[in-house]
Structures are given as structure tokens and as C-alpha cells.
Write a protein that holds these residues in place. Structure first.
Motif, PDB file in Angstrom:
ATOM      1  N   ALA A  25      50.089  63.864  37.062  1.00  0.00           N
ATOM      2  CA  ALA A  25      48.961  63.289  36.591  1.00  0.00           C
ATOM      3  C   ALA A  25      48.957  61.869  37.087  1.00  0.00           C
ATOM      4  O   ALA A  25      47.868  61.337  37.418  1.00  0.00           O
ATOM      5  N   ASP A  26      50.054  61.197  36.941  1.00  0.00           N
ATOM      6  CA  ASP A  26      49.934  59.512  37.208  1.00  0.00           C
ATOM      7  C   ASP A  26      49.829  59.599  38.872  1.00  0.00           C
ATOM      8  O   ASP A  26      49.128  58.703  38.986  1.00  0.00           O
ATOM      9  N   ALA A  27      50.449  60.333  39.639  1.00  0.00           N
ATOM     10  CA  ALA A  27      50.353  60.342  40.842  1.00  0.00           C
ATOM     11  C   ALA A  27      48.873  60.509  41.200  1.00  0.00           C
ATOM     12  O   ALA A  27      48.029  59.855  42.164  1.00  0.00           O
ATOM     13  N   ALA A  28      48.131  61.436  40.624  1.00  0.00           N
ATOM     14  CA  ALA A  28      46.715  61.769  41.007  1.00  0.00           C
ATOM     15  C   ALA A  28      45.847  60.193  40.553  1.00  0.00           C
ATOM     16  O   ALA A  28      44.973  60.163  41.130  1.00  0.00           O
ATOM     17  N   ALA A  29      46.222  59.695  39.413  1.00  0.00           N
ATOM     18  CA  ALA A  29      45.434  58.717  38.917  1.00  0.00           C
ATOM     19  C   ALA A  29      45.554  57.372  39.901  1.00  0.00           C
ATOM     20  O   ALA A  29      44.662  56.755  40.216  1.00  0.00           O
ATOM     21  N   LEU A  30      47.241  57.143  40.441  1.00  0.00           N
ATOM     22  CA  LEU A  30      47.264  56.168  41.375  1.00  0.00           C
ATOM     23  C   LEU A  30      46.496  56.161  42.638  1.00  0.00           C
ATOM     24  O   LEU A  30      46.020  55.439  43.253  1.00  0.00           O
ATOM     25  N   GLU A  31      46.392  57.621  42.845  1.00  0.00           N
ATOM     26  CA  GLU A  31      45.519  57.970  44.463  1.00  0.00           C
ATOM     27  C   GLU A  31      44.235  57.471  44.198  1.00  0.00           C
ATOM     28  O   GLU A  31      43.609  56.961  45.043  1.00  0.00           O
ATOM     29  N   THR A  32      43.681  57.735  42.841  1.00  0.00           N
ATOM     30  CA  THR A  32      42.172  57.604  42.752  1.00  0.00           C
ATOM     31  C   THR A  32      42.122  56.176  42.707  1.00  0.00           C
ATOM     32  O   THR A  32      41.013  55.701  43.325  1.00  0.00           O
ATOM     33  N   VAL A  33      42.811  55.271  42.120  1.00  0.00           N
ATOM     34  CA  VAL A  33      42.901  53.826  42.068  1.00  0.00           C
ATOM     35  C   VAL A  33      42.919  53.331  43.383  1.00  0.00           C
ATOM     36  O   VAL A  33      42.248  52.492  43.803  1.00  0.00           O
ATOM     37  N   GLU A  81      42.371  55.000  46.445  1.00  0.00           N
ATOM     38  CA  GLU A  81      41.066  55.155  47.170  1.00  0.00           C
ATOM     39  C   GLU A  81      39.943  54.251  47.102  1.00  0.00           C
ATOM     40  O   GLU A  81      39.210  53.858  47.719  1.00  0.00           O
ATOM     41  N   TYR A  82      39.937  54.018  45.569  1.00  0.00           N
ATOM     42  CA  TYR A  82      38.591  53.175  45.084  1.00  0.00           C
ATOM     43  C   TYR A  82      38.908  51.712  45.770  1.00  0.00           C
ATOM     44  O   TYR A  82      37.913  51.327  46.155  1.00  0.00           O
ATOM     45  N   PHE A  83      40.019  51.158  45.730  1.00  0.00           N
ATOM     46  CA  PHE A  83      40.154  49.734  46.081  1.00  0.00           C
ATOM     47  C   PHE A  83      40.724  49.524  47.334  1.00  0.00           C
ATOM     48  O   PHE A  83      40.856  48.421  47.998  1.00  0.00           O
ATOM     49  N   ALA A  84      40.453  50.590  48.375  1.00  0.00           N
ATOM     50  CA  ALA A  84      40.834  50.671  49.644  1.00  0.00           C
ATOM     51  C   ALA A  84      39.932  49.378  50.435  1.00  0.00           C
ATOM     52  O   ALA A  84      40.530  49.082  51.281  1.00  0.00           O
ATOM     53  N   GLY A  85      38.707  49.446  50.068  1.00  0.00           N
ATOM     54  CA  GLY A  85      38.097  48.448  50.912  1.00  0.00           C
ATOM     55  C   GLY A  85      37.823  47.187  50.116  1.00  0.00           C
ATOM     56  O   GLY A  85      37.337  46.084  50.745  1.00  0.00           O
ATOM     57  N   ALA A  86      38.809  47.053  49.004  1.00  0.00           N
ATOM     58  CA  ALA A  86      38.775  45.629  48.606  1.00  0.00           C
ATOM     59  C   ALA A  86      39.532  44.425  49.310  1.00  0.00           C
ATOM     60  O   ALA A  86      40.557  45.222  50.058  1.00  0.00           O
ATOM     61  N   ASN A  87      39.415  43.280  48.991  1.00  0.00           N
ATOM     62  CA  ASN A  87      39.982  42.205  49.925  1.00  0.00           C
ATOM     63  C   ASN A  87      41.028  41.477  48.807  1.00  0.00           C
ATOM     64  O   ASN A  87      40.604  40.430  48.123  1.00  0.00           O
ATOM     65  N   TYR A 109      51.959  49.399  37.662  1.00  0.00           N
ATOM     66  CA  TYR A 109      52.863  48.707  38.532  1.00  0.00           C
ATOM     67  C   TYR A 109      52.750  49.583  40.004  1.00  0.00           C
ATOM     68  O   TYR A 109      52.911  48.330  40.889  1.00  0.00           O
ATOM     69  N   HIS A 110      52.674  50.525  40.349  1.00  0.00           N
ATOM     70  CA  HIS A 110      52.334  51.083  41.575  1.00  0.00           C
ATOM     71  C   HIS A 110      51.169  50.630  42.389  1.00  0.00           C
ATOM     72  O   HIS A 110      51.458  50.278  43.527  1.00  0.00           O
ATOM     73  N   ALA A 111      50.284  50.580  41.551  1.00  0.00           N
ATOM     74  CA  ALA A 111      49.013  50.113  42.071  1.00  0.00           C
ATOM     75  C   ALA A 111      48.943  48.463  42.554  1.00  0.00           C
ATOM     76  O   ALA A 111      48.569  48.111  43.710  1.00  0.00           O
ATOM     77  N   LEU A 112      49.774  47.898  41.574  1.00  0.00           N
ATOM     78  CA  LEU A 112      49.679  46.427  42.044  1.00  0.00           C
ATOM     79  C   LEU A 112      50.689  46.209  43.142  1.00  0.00           C
ATOM     80  O   LEU A 112      50.413  45.575  43.980  1.00  0.00           O
ATOM     81  N   CYS A 113      51.653  46.855  43.284  1.00  0.00           N
ATOM     82  CA  CYS A 113      52.668  46.786  44.396  1.00  0.00           C
ATOM     83  C   CYS A 113      51.862  46.990  45.781  1.00  0.00           C
ATOM     84  O   CYS A 113      52.072  46.624  46.757  1.00  0.00           O
ATOM     85  N   ALA A 114      51.152  48.204  45.839  1.00  0.00           N
ATOM     86  CA  ALA A 114      50.591  48.903  47.154  1.00  0.00           C
ATOM     87  C   ALA A 114      49.280  47.958  47.557  1.00  0.00           C
ATOM     88  O   ALA A 114      49.028  47.807  48.575  1.00  0.00           O
ATOM     89  N   LEU A 115      48.633  47.543  46.579  1.00  0.00           N
ATOM     90  CA  LEU A 115      47.347  46.910  46.995  1.00  0.00           C
ATOM     91  C   LEU A 115      47.302  45.248  46.793  1.00  0.00           C
ATOM     92  O   LEU A 115      46.517  44.584  47.727  1.00  0.00           O
TER      93      LEU A 115
END
Length: 728
Positions: A60-68, A70-76, A118-124
Motif C-alpha cells: 500500500a505504501d508503494a502504491a501511495a508513493l507511485e501516486t505522489v 506521478e502527480y508531481f512528475a511535472g513539478a519543478n 521520505y521516499h517522495a522527498l528523495c525522489a522528487l
């Protein structure tokens, strides 16, 4: 497990690096460097192994991270350049706007939310999979080997990791921030960072300089180019009094119109954006992504338009950065290089993240630099030396530019910036660049209208030394600087004048050194200052000044006495004029350190038997010139002096010259020197590093020495720090 009686027992836990640790025999260190991030250093047959365990994710955590993601993929979201930046980013986390978005996207327990954050901040927003390595402050150096990345920690080196050598941001995760500041440019504050890359096998330059200009979205460059073309074509009504305001307002209008047109073309997306924003206000939808709204984007575009039309393109920020001394652009496609000032702490040439990618862009900047000083570059005039005076910059900026006509691989630019705050002798003494005894001697020659020449290659500090002692010229005297270098001369005197041969038309001809010499004689100077005695015209002026008997201060390119003598004679000057020079000061530069290497005087007889004092004889075109060291720096970095000067009774030519100039005995001059020396020590002890304060104090001493000494004594702590002459 052991058995004692009827009850089994388990051995007490031992550290992982203890040979008796039965549960982890190959583990040498294990630490939590960040909440939930554990680093383990173990030993294998191939050496040390460095492994990282990050917070684990459930399905479930991995699915939530993927959603985040994808949503921020176009953010700068800007990523940090250094380890310190990565730590700050992880500690700060996402901004309020982004956290609010994640609140709507993710519905999980607090523990799961921390893992996802944590993982979203690292990746984005950070350094992706290199983030945990950047968080470990024990990593000193990284090494990109053939099959993996090796790290060197405080206690274990090298240690293998699971990282691929081509991993993204490899040059950043071990980088160390040296300094950061902001540079102002017409109401914009542009961040600048200087950092060191601790990566082996990477860039030959370890220290780098990065200008963090606003990021551009897709299509922004086309908007900027179109806006600049429209402004060039615009015809202002009447006289253009404020170029910056005109360009700013015109660009704002054009860019706002273009952004509105683009929004109109994408009307469906625009409507959806507004509807989603409205619903998000009532927590009925997730807010739309994007850390840049129209106003922010417009300001970023305005910056680039002003930078290219009002500033100097990609050189704008380096030119305005007060921490830099030199700026160099050598060819198209190569990184622009800069040299920081000595007081910044890193005085080596370093590359920047700025590059001229196209020759046309480079040529435009070169021609703009020349045009700002009234020079038009073309096929017949492909290069020029110009002076710059941009708005808001206090420094004296001198620039050499050239078109591709005479420069391979495109144009080139070399900019030298003089600090707006000139050094004083106290600054130089505190840096170990000059002894107090030499400061006192220069003081005597400056106030007695002596002839002092500072010699050495470019960048060793000739002009800095000369300027530092200019306050020693009596406030009643009239110093006049001559030639192009006069812009670099700092004269605090109300009576001072600067004359220059800038290439402006006067009666349909250029102003020459002969014109300046005539004008200078009309001004009745006491001391003439020629900041660069290098051209035939300046050598001719140098000779004429020596014949007038005026005091003379100057700088020239000569590494040693023999080179200077050869240059002077080859320029057609008679050898006897060299005997009119009182002192030759040769500054040196070794790495980041600049200091006086030696001081030489011309003498009537060769020096052979003086202890430790060297000299020589130069024979050139029938002339015989004898010289001897007066002061020099030994191998230990200490200063030595000729004979038993300055404390004993040794005879040196400099003291005899001063005695002749003042019509005094050598003993009286020596006593005067000792008094000046005590004043210099007082200035150093009190830390008087402001030019105006120093000049005012020297004027008071000259006006009424006894009263000034009494005032200084009362100002001193305890009232007993000023001696009978105001210093001891």
C-alpha cells in the motif's frame, strides 16, 4: 547458548566489531544516520562493504508513493548541489503547498506517511537514490570505479556500494559547500554557491561556482527570445532616461500578453485548473500541481530579459559578484571561469555552471561590453581594452574583449575587478604580506615625494600595495594619476586628480599620453601616479616625470631587477634615470598567498660583503647598474633586512636618499623612521583598516603631532598605551 544448572542463558550483546560477536562477525559499524535510515559497514573477501537500509514500504505504501510521484512528475523542484543542501532539504521537507497536496493524495497511518514522505522527498526534491549517502557526514570522498561507486569514510576506505557508476547526481552527494551568498541585479536576488566536489575520477576541477538562476519551463526560452526581439524593435518616445524601467515595463507587457495567449489556447486546461483550485479550497479535490504560478513565472522571464538586454548575458551575475576578482570566458562551449578574492578563502581559478553555447550569443556579449565604453568592435577593430561601470557596482572593472577574428574557437573575455574597498597597510601587515618596517619606510618616501616602483607579473598585488600606502602622501600635496590605470588608483585627497587616455574623440583625435603629460604639468602636481608603466607612451611619460623632479609612484611588469633594467633601456630611456628610482618593490604570489618578496635599491657601488644581503651588477648597452637587496623574505616566511637596519646603525642608500631629500642627517632620518615605525605598530595594534580613518589620523599627526598623540593616549585603554610619540 550456555546452560547453568537447569536454566539456559544467552550471552550478553556485544558490539558488532567485537570478534566475539557471534551474530554479526563481519560487521564493523552500524549507525542510524537519519530516522529510519541505517548504514552498515561490513567486511567481505573483496574488502569493506557499505550498505544502506532505508524505510521499507508495504504494498500500500508503494502504491501511495507511485501516486505522489506521478502527480508531481511535472513539478519543478530544484535539487541541492551539495551534501549540506541535501541535509537541509531533508530536514525542511516539502513546503506547505506540497504537503497539503500529499495529504489529499495519501491516506495512511502516521508511520506509513513518514515512510512515503521520505521516499517522495528523495525522489522528487533531493538526490534520489544517493540521498542517504549524502546524509552520512562520515563519507569524505567518493570514487567512481569501473563497476561500482566506492566511498571513503572516516574509518573505512575504500568501501564498495551497490551504486552504479553512472548514477544520477554522483557529483553532488559528497560535495562540500564552501560558501553561499546572493548577488543583486535590479531588484532580483540571485543565489550563488561555491562548493567542492569530493569525487575521484570525476572533474579535474574540484571547487566550483554555481549561479542558481530561475528555472525555465518548456517554451520559456522562445518567449524570452521573442520578447527581446520585440523590445529591440520598439522605438521609445522622446529621450530614454531610464533604460531599466523601459525594458522592464515593456517586457512585462509583452510577456503577460504572451502568457495570456497561451492560456487562451489551452482554455480547457485553464478552466480545469481554476475549477480544481476552487474545489481544493473546500477540500473537495486535490489542489493542482505546480510550484510556479503566472506571477512567479513572469518574474523569472523578466529576469532573463533584463539579464540579456541590460546586463551582460551569462556574465551578469559574475560581473556583479563582489566576491570575485577575475571572470574569464575563453571559447564557445567551455565553462566560464572565475577567480575569487583572497579574503574569500579560495583563491584558485574555478569553473562555473555558465557556458556560452552559441557563438552569436557570445559575440553579442563581447560587443555589448565594448560598446558600454564607447568602442565599436568590427573587422578592423577586433579587440579592445575597456572599462565598465554598470549600475549598482562600486568596483573598478577593466575588461579585455576580442571577436572570433583573432580568437580561436570563438570570442574571448577577460575581466579584472578591483575591490571597492582598498586595503590599508594594516590589512597587509595582518595578512603577513609586508613587515611594519617596510610600511614605515614607504611612508617616508611617499610623504617626501620619492620614486617607488612596484614590479611583478599580473595578479601579484602591485596596485594593491601602491594604493594601500597612498594615504601616506601628505593631505596638503596634490597627487595626480595618469593613463588607463588611473581608474585603479584610489586617491583620498581632495586635491587629487585622475587623468586618462580613454578612447574618446577630442577635436577629431584621440587623447594621448603626451596630452595628459601637458595637462598634468599645468596642474602642478606633487606626486604623479602611473598605474601601468608598460607601453612605450607610459615609459616616455615615466622618463619625463623623473626629469621634472616630481614624486612618482608606479607599477610595471618585471619579475626581477634585470628584467626591469632591460625593459627601461630597450624603451629608449637613458640608464642614468634608473638612479632616480628610490625603491623597487617586488611582490610575489604563491598559491593563495600574496606578499612582498623583496625590496631592491640602486647603489653606487656593488655590494659583496654585507651579511645576508645580495645584490648584483647589470651591464646593458654600455651602462653599468649596481643594485642591492634592502628587504627580503627568507625561506621561513620571516623578513630580513640589509645590514643591521632598521634597528642598528647600518648605512643603506635609501636612508641617504631620504636625508638628501629632507636636508637632514642620516641620524635624523633614522630617528624619524623609528618614530614612523612606532606609529605603524600603533595602527596595527588598534586595527585601523579604514582608508578614511587612516587618512584623517595621518592628517591630524601632520597638523599637530603632540596634540594628536595626547588624544590617542587618552583613547587607549588604561591611558598608558600611547608612548611619548603616540605608539608605544
Amino acid at each position: 547458548m550456555t546452560v547453568t544448572g537447569d536454566a539456559p542463558t544467552v550471552p550478553a550483546p556485544t558490539p558488532p566489531d567485537d570478534p566475539a560477536a557471534w551474530y554479526a562477525p563481519d560487521v564493523h559499524a552500524q549507525d542510524e544516520i537519519y530516522p529510519g535510515v541505517v548504514v552498515t559497514v561490513g567486511e567481505t573477501d573483496a574488502g569493506f562493504d557499505y550498505s544502506v537500509r532505508e524505510p521499507s514500504l508495504t504494498g500500500a505504501d508503494a502504491a501511495a508513493l507511485e501516486t505522489v510521484e506521478e502527480y508531481f512528475a511535472g513539478a519543478n523542484l530544484d535539487r541541492p548541489h551539495t551534501r549540506e543542501g541535501a541535509v537541509e532539504r531533508m530536514e525542511a521537507g516539502f513546503g506547505p503547498k506540497h504537503r497539503r497536496v500529499i495529504d489529499r493524495l495519501v491516506d495512511c497511518s502516521p508511520e506509513a506517511r513518514r515512510r512515503v514522505d521520505y521516499h517522495a522527498l528523495c525522489a522528487l526534491a533531493c538526490l534520489d537514490e544517493l540521498t542517504p549517502y549524502a546524509l552520512d557526514s562520515r563519507i569524505d570522498v567518493a570514487d567512481a570505479s569501473e563497476d561500482c561507486v566506492l566511498v571513503h569514510t572516516d574509518d573505512f576506505a575504500p568501501a564498495r556500494t551497490d551504486l552504479d557508476p553512472d548514477v544520477a547526481y554522483l557529483d553532488r552527494f559528497a560535495s562540500e559547500r564552501l560558501e553561499q551568498h546572493a548577488v543583486s541585479f535590479h531588484e532580483f536576488e540571485v543565489p550563488v554557491i561555491v562548493y567542492r566536489e569530493n569525487l575521484l575520477g570525476g572533474d579535474a576541477f574540484a571547487v566550483k561556482y554555481a549561479v542558481r538562476e530561475p528555472d525555465l519551463l518548456p517554451g520559456d526560452e522562445d518567449l524570452i527570445e521573442e520578447c527581446k526581439e520585440r523590445i529591440w524593435e520598439a522605438s521609445p518616445d522622446g529621450v530614454l532616461e531610464d533604460e531599466v524601467a523601459f525594458v522592464r515595463e515593456r517586457a512585462r507587457t509583452l510577456l503577460s500578453r504572451q502568457l495570456t495567449i497561451r492560456n487562451t489556447r489551452a482554455w480547457l486546461d485553464s478552466v480545469a485548473y481554476r475549477v480544481r483550485t476552487a474545489l481544493a479550497e473546500y477540500d473537495l479535490a486535490v489542489p493542482p500541481v505546480g510550484n510556479r504560478f503566472a506571477d512567479d513565472r513572469l518574474e523569472d522571464l523578466l529576469y532573463y530579459v533584463l539579464r540579456d538586454l541590460i546586463g551582460y548575458g551569462k556574465l551578469t551575475i559574475p560581473v556583479r559578484d563582489p566576491t570575485l576578482e577575475d571572470v574569464e570566458a575563453n571559447r564557445v562551449g567551455e565553462r566560464i571561469k572565475v577567480i575569487p578574492r583572497v579574503d574569500v578563502g579560495h583563491n584558485d581559478r574555478v569553473p562555473t555552471n555558465l557556458t556560452f553555447e552559441e557563438e552569436r550569443e557570445f559575440v553579442n556579449v563581447v560587443t555589448r561590453l565594448a560598446a558600454d565604453d564607447g568602442t565599436e568592435l568590427n573587422a578592423s577593430t577586433p579587440s579592445a581594452k575597456v572599462n565598465l561601470d554598470p549600475d549598482g557596482v562600486e568596483e573598478t572593472i577593466r575588461c579585455a574583449v576580442a571577436l572570433p577574428t583573432i580568437s580561436e574557437d570563438g570570442p574571448h573575455i577577460s575581466i579584472r575587478k578591483q575591490s571597492p574597498d582598498p586595503m590599508t597597510p594594516v590589512d597587509l601587515v595582518e595578512r603577513g604580506s609586508i613587515p611594519t618596517e617596510l610600511v614605515a619606510l614607504l611612508w617616508l618616501f611617499y610623504e617626501c615625494h620619492g620614486v617607488v616602483l612596484f614590479c611583478g607579473p599580473t595578479g601579484v598585488g602591485k596596485t594593491t600595495l601602491m594604493n594601500a600606502h597612498v594615504p601616506f602622501i601628505s593631505y596638503r600635496d596634490r597627487p595626480i594619476s595618469i593613463d588607463e590605470g588611473s581608474r585603479e588608483v584610489v586617491i583620498p585627497h581632495e586635491t587629487g586628480v585622475s587623468l586618462t587616455t580613454r578612447d574618446h574623440e577630442r577635436d577629431h583625435r584621440q587623447v594621448t599620453m603626451a596630452d595628459l603629460m601637458t595637462e598634468c604639468n599645468y596642474l602642478n602636481p606633487d606626486v604623479e601616479i602611473i598605474a601601468e608603466v608598460n607601453t612605450p607612451e607610459s615609459f616616455s611619460t615615466f622618463a619625463e616625470t623623473l626629469n621634472t623632479g616630481h614624486g612618482l609612484l608606479g607599477t610595471t611588469h618585471a619579475d626581477d631587477v634585470e628584467t626591469l633594467v632591460n625593459r627601461v633601456i630597450e624603451q629608449g630611456l637613458p640608464a642614468y634615470l634608473l638612479r632616480e628610482i628610490d625603491l623597487l618593490v617586488f611582490p610575489r604570489r604563491v598559491g593563495d598567498e600574496r606578499y612582498v618578496g623583496e625590496v631592491v635599491e640602486f647603489v653606487d657601488e656593488p655590494v659583496h660583503d654585507a651579511p645576508g644581503r645580495s645584490g648584483g651588477t647589470i651591464r646593458k648597452d654600455g651602462a653599468t647598474i649596481h643594485y642591492a637587496q634592502l628587504c627580503w623574505r627568507d625561506d621561513d616566511g620571516d623578513y630580513a633586512f640589509a645590514d643591521d637596519w632598521p634597528d642598528g646603525g647600518g648605512q643603506i642608500a635609501a636612508l641617504q636618499r631620504l636625508a638628501d631629500a629632507r636636508d637632514e642627517s642620516v641620524a635624523e632620518v633614522r630617528e624619524r623612521f623609528q618614530r614612523r615605525h612606532r606609529y605603524v605598530r600603533y595602527l596595527v595594534r588598534e586595527g585601523i583598516t579604514d582608508v578614511d580613518e587612516l587618512f584623517s589620523l595621518l592628517a591630524d599627526l601632520e597638523t599637530d603631532e603632540a596634540a594628536t598623540v595626547e588624544r590617542l593616549r587618552h583613547r587607549a585603554d588604561g591611558g598608558d598605551r600611547g608612548g611619548s610619540d603616540g605608539s608605544d
